[in-house]
Design an enzyme around this catalytic site. Structure first.
Site, PDB file in Angstrom:
ATOM      1  N   MET A   1      17.963 -37.926 -23.326  1.00  0.00           N
ATOM      2  CA  MET A   1      19.261 -38.404 -22.875  1.00  0.00           C
ATOM      3  C   MET A   1      20.355 -38.212 -23.924  1.00  0.00           C
ATOM      4  SD  MET A   1      18.678 -38.932 -19.900  1.00  0.00           S
ATOM      5  CE  MET A   1      17.893 -39.728 -18.529  1.00  0.00           C
ATOM      6  N   ARG A   2      20.423 -36.997 -24.436  1.00  0.00           N
ATOM      7  CA  ARG A   2      21.500 -36.670 -25.379  1.00  0.00           C
ATOM      8  C   ARG A   2      22.084 -35.323 -25.005  1.00  0.00           C
ATOM      9  NH1 ARG A   2      22.385 -38.690 -30.343  1.00  0.00           N
ATOM     10  NH2 ARG A   2      22.923 -36.649 -31.159  1.00  0.00           N
TER      11      ARG A   2
ATOM     12  N   HIS B   1      16.757 -31.821 -14.114  1.00  0.00           N
ATOM     13  CA  HIS B   1      17.785 -32.778 -13.677  1.00  0.00           C
ATOM     14  C   HIS B   1      17.419 -33.281 -12.280  1.00  0.00           C
ATOM     15  CE1 HIS B   1      21.609 -34.759 -13.558  1.00  0.00           C
ATOM     16  NE2 HIS B   1      21.793 -34.280 -12.341  1.00  0.00           N
TER      17      HIS B   1
ATOM     18  N   ASP C   1      24.565 -29.859 -17.688  1.00  0.00           N
ATOM     19  CA  ASP C   1      23.947 -29.574 -16.376  1.00  0.00           C
ATOM     20  C   ASP C   1      24.570 -28.377 -15.658  1.00  0.00           C
ATOM     21  OD1 ASP C   1      22.305 -31.817 -16.757  1.00  0.00           O
ATOM     22  OD2 ASP C   1      23.742 -33.161 -15.795  1.00  0.00           O
TER      23      ASP C   1
HETATM   24  C1  GAR Z   1      13.603 -37.685 -15.007  1.00  0.00           C
HETATM   25  O1  GAR Z   1      13.833 -38.111 -13.689  1.00  0.00           O
HETATM   26  C2  GAR Z   1      14.581 -36.578 -15.388  1.00  0.00           C
HETATM   27  O2  GAR Z   1      14.872 -35.730 -14.325  1.00  0.00           O
HETATM   28  C3  GAR Z   1      15.786 -37.396 -15.773  1.00  0.00           C
HETATM   29  O3  GAR Z   1      15.270 -38.475 -16.504  1.00  0.00           O
HETATM   30  C4  GAR Z   1      13.965 -38.789 -16.006  1.00  0.00           C
HETATM   31  C5  GAR Z   1      13.020 -38.825 -17.184  1.00  0.00           C
HETATM   32  O4  GAR Z   1      11.766 -39.283 -16.783  1.00  0.00           O
HETATM   33  N1  GAR Z   1      16.702 -36.619 -16.556  1.00  0.00           N
HETATM   34  C6  GAR Z   1      18.029 -36.731 -16.453  1.00  0.00           C
HETATM   35  O5  GAR Z   1      18.576 -37.543 -15.725  1.00  0.00           O
HETATM   36  C7  GAR Z   1      18.830 -35.786 -17.328  1.00  0.00           C
HETATM   37  N2  GAR Z   1      20.197 -35.800 -16.953  1.00  0.00           N
HETATM   38  P1  GAR Z   1      10.483 -39.033 -17.681  1.00  0.00           P
HETATM   39  O6  GAR Z   1      10.828 -39.534 -19.091  1.00  0.00           O
HETATM   40  O7  GAR Z   1       9.422 -39.870 -17.048  1.00  0.00           O
HETATM   41  O8  GAR Z   1      10.185 -37.569 -17.656  1.00  0.00           O
END
Ligand code: GAR
Length: 205
Positions: free
Chosen positions: A95-96, A114, A150
């Protein structure tokens, strides 16, 4: 064989699924290192239990610019052989925002998942955004990372139908199931050198 670095911030279910798929589906890539920006990321323990090297560069309280932070990430990646020439970096719930310097050095070597059908619903809480918009379909996207958020060339997408009674939780769960299907598939295609990038478009050979 490429060396794989996975960057996480939390739960790490995509990371876990990729690591397990490498073993069971015989994806020809070396899982070299998992790096987290948070010491408390749950995924770190999972990676450790799977015998993968883990490293943390705490981003909270980091003194320095985004580029300085990313320099540290790059030096760890290189330590494990995840170089621009011979590596692949997967952002898996990292998340960076990545600095332009990192993107430039690892051009078409960083991919992200995403939880929406890009270019719709970028940024945080994509599932909630889709519900609030009243979309009938959403899904997930694996894409190359470029200088904007994105926006990079799409590699694979999967569509998920939104139900009338969906909550953020129920929709996220169904999207995650598709994430777990397409992310290892994208890694496999890149590991086998089957993805070509032409401007905004990718071609799978
Ligand atoms: C996932 O749903 C991924 O698509 C999202 O964070 C979650 C991480 O889950 N990513 C984003 O929103 C990026 N903008 P995880 O740690 O269980 O893989």
């Amino acid at each position: 064989m490429l060396n794989l670095g996975i960057l996480i911030s939390g739960r790490g279910s995509n990371m876990e699924n990729i690591l397990k798929s490498i073993k069971s589906k015989k994806i020809p890539i070396n899982p070299a290192v998992v790096i987290s920006n948070r010491t408390d990321a749950r995924g770190l323990k999972i990676a450790g239990n799977l015998g993968i090297n883990t490293e943390v560069i705490e981003s909270k309280g980091f003194e320095g610019s985004r580029a300085d932070y990313d320099k540290k990430i790059i030096s760890i990646l290189k330590k494990y052989g995840v170089t621009p020439e011979n590596g692949l970096v997967c952002l898996a719930g990292f998340m960076r925002i990545i600095s332009p310097q990192f993107v430039k050095e690892y051009k078409n070597r960083i991919i992200n998942i995403h939880p929406a059908l890009l270019p719709s619903f970028t940024g945080l809480n994509a599932q909630k955004q889709a519900l609030e918009y009243g979309a009938k379909y959403s899904g997930c996207t694996v894409h190359f990372v470029d200088a904007e958020m994105d926006t990079g060339p799409v590699i694979i997408q999967a569509v998920v139908k939104i139900k009338e009674n969906d909550t953020e939780e129920s929709l996220s769960k169904r999207i995650l199931k598709e994430e777990h299907r397409i992310y290892p598939e994208a890694v496999n295609l890149i590991a086998r050198n089957k993805v070509r990038v032409f401007g905004r478009k990718t071609i799978i050979t």
